[in-house]
Write an enzyme that holds these catalytic residues in place. Sequence first.
Site, PDB file in Angstrom:
ATOM      1  N   LYS A   1     -13.046   6.076   1.049  1.00 24.17           N
ATOM      2  CA  LYS A   1     -12.020   5.037   0.944  1.00 24.17           C
ATOM      3  C   LYS A   1     -12.618   3.722   1.454  1.00 24.17           C
ATOM      4  O   LYS A   1     -13.832   3.538   1.430  1.00 24.17           O
ATOM      5  CB  LYS A   1     -10.767   5.447   1.719  1.00 24.17           C
ATOM      6  CG  LYS A   1     -10.140   6.750   1.249  1.00 24.17           C
ATOM      7  CD  LYS A   1      -9.584   6.658  -0.156  1.00 24.17           C
ATOM      8  CE  LYS A   1      -8.238   5.973  -0.201  1.00 24.17           C
ATOM      9  NZ  LYS A   1      -7.632   5.968  -1.556  1.00 24.17           N
TER      10      LYS A   1
ATOM     11  N   ASP B   1      -3.268   7.927   1.308  1.00 27.95           N
ATOM     12  CA  ASP B   1      -3.428   6.715   2.113  1.00 27.95           C
ATOM     13  C   ASP B   1      -2.730   6.798   3.458  1.00 27.95           C
ATOM     14  O   ASP B   1      -2.924   5.920   4.306  1.00 27.95           O
ATOM     15  CB  ASP B   1      -2.899   5.503   1.339  1.00 27.95           C
ATOM     16  CG  ASP B   1      -3.788   5.117   0.179  1.00 27.95           C
ATOM     17  OD1 ASP B   1      -5.015   5.299   0.293  1.00 27.95           O
ATOM     18  OD2 ASP B   1      -3.271   4.636  -0.845  1.00 27.95           O
TER      19      ASP B   1
ATOM     20  N   ARG C   1       0.093  -2.390 -11.135  1.00 20.05           N
ATOM     21  CA  ARG C   1       0.366  -1.956 -12.508  1.00 20.05           C
ATOM     22  C   ARG C   1       1.368  -2.870 -13.204  1.00 20.05           C
ATOM     23  O   ARG C   1       1.272  -3.085 -14.421  1.00 20.05           O
ATOM     24  CB  ARG C   1       0.846  -0.498 -12.486  1.00 20.05           C
ATOM     25  CG  ARG C   1      -0.283   0.493 -12.130  1.00 20.05           C
ATOM     26  CD  ARG C   1       0.257   1.840 -11.660  1.00 20.05           C
ATOM     27  NE  ARG C   1      -0.785   2.842 -11.463  1.00 20.05           N
ATOM     28  CZ  ARG C   1      -1.558   2.918 -10.382  1.00 20.05           C
ATOM     29  NH1 ARG C   1      -1.411   2.039  -9.409  1.00 20.05           N
ATOM     30  NH2 ARG C   1      -2.468   3.873 -10.283  1.00 20.05           N
TER      31      ARG C   1
ATOM     32  N   ARG D   1      -5.854   0.100   6.737  1.00 15.52           N
ATOM     33  CA  ARG D   1      -5.035   1.198   7.245  1.00 15.52           C
ATOM     34  C   ARG D   1      -5.551   1.713   8.594  1.00 15.52           C
ATOM     35  O   ARG D   1      -4.762   2.152   9.433  1.00 15.52           O
ATOM     36  CB  ARG D   1      -4.950   2.312   6.208  1.00 15.52           C
ATOM     37  CG  ARG D   1      -4.348   1.817   4.880  1.00 15.52           C
ATOM     38  CD  ARG D   1      -3.827   2.920   4.022  1.00 15.52           C
ATOM     39  NE  ARG D   1      -3.635   2.454   2.655  1.00 15.52           N
ATOM     40  CZ  ARG D   1      -2.593   1.738   2.232  1.00 15.52           C
ATOM     41  NH1 ARG D   1      -1.651   1.390   3.082  1.00 15.52           N
ATOM     42  NH2 ARG D   1      -2.498   1.354   0.960  1.00 15.52           N
TER      43      ARG D   1
END
EC number: 2.5.1.19
Length: 449
Positions: free
Chosen positions: A356, A329, A36, A405
């Site tokens: 995901k 997450d 962002r 992950r």
Amino acid sequence: MNADSHTSQPVPLRLFAYGPLAGTITVPGDKSISHRSLMFGALAVGETIIDGLLEGEDVLATAAALRACGADITRTATGRWHVHGVGVGGLLQPRTALDMGNSGTSTRLLMGLFATHPITVTLTGDASLSRRPMARVTEPLTQMGATFTTAPGGCLPLTMVGAALPLPIRYVLPVASAQVKSAVLLAGLNTPGRTTVVEKIATRDHSERMLAGFGAQLHIEDTPAGREITITGEAELRPQQLTVPGDPSSAAFPLVAALIVPGSSVTVTNVGINPTRDGLLRVLAMMGADITQTNIRSVGGETVADVTINAGVLTGIEVPPDVAPSMIDEFPILFVAAAFAHGRTTLRGLEELRVKESDRLATMAAGLIACGARVTELPDGLIIDGSGGEPLAGGATVAAKLDHRIAMSFAILGLNCRDAVTVDDARPIATSFPDFLPLMAKLGASKGQ
């Protein structure tokens, strides 16, 4: 890791702990905030300066896409990033397709940015990203006037034509998703009038905090229908000087490692503890983890702290489903922690994990079972009967399914197994945590061959 990530062959990984883990580390910058920072800086008029930006492949994909659309983005030798923006409405049509790599955040948020610019953009991605559904984003953006051509199933590659005359909408999120919320708000920046997003369950609020910091006109209200976020369009964003806090999703891996390796004590400094992101710490505390937060302070509108965790055996619980958006997450590494707990941990309401980078429920269940854990897969979650702190059998090669992950979670699991756990391919780790191995080595974990 960075070099490995660009090889064409899988890079297997084993981690070992020959004694307690100990030390103090700082993890890379928050991935959500890094994305962002670049996007809002690219839409501001003037120079935005960013320190602590996560320099993983996902964030670099965002930087490359914004450069291709006219923003001037450079990095100094000291790791400081400079963004000279083009102003809201000023993005240019790129000359070639934009490769998003493995980054769902880049893809969905940039779709929002581009949707209300009169440009045509094609987005591509790797095999994992190209399986992820984009319909949840294209639906509201189509209502605002953008048009899309996608691969079968609403997936990448995707070509979008932005709206020349965008329309403001009021959109009720059908699923709790910060990415969809942010995409609609970003589209609303260059849309006349007021665009409203309604979320029934609060999700991470980095977009709202940062948009307000850059000078956008936002109104946020809790109503019977949910939390309503309204942005007034045709905004003028002011450049900022930002420091990105440490990513709580990355901090989760060394913290859980300390929890499951007997005798360990690890501190991670400068971790973001935004209340829409701290679900893992809250759940671990419910399970009895020894966690302390010190030096709590505000950095760029975000609350950060130094987090210390000491080894100990958790107690299984029924994890409240409403915590999911604040730790979506972190569930793979929570599954690892639960595998070593006393008793049963039940986790439900996690359908989102099936879409995901991989189907994280199925992939984690299969890998945990292969390593000797007792796991029952549910349509919307897992039931994990823990080992009571005893090492798991290990000895398996687990498939990470190109999911960073998953790869890190099983590398951590292997630190407390009787036989080595091999992650089939560690290359995806570079997308979010390029310093994972050096930082784990600093704490005392060794990379095996």
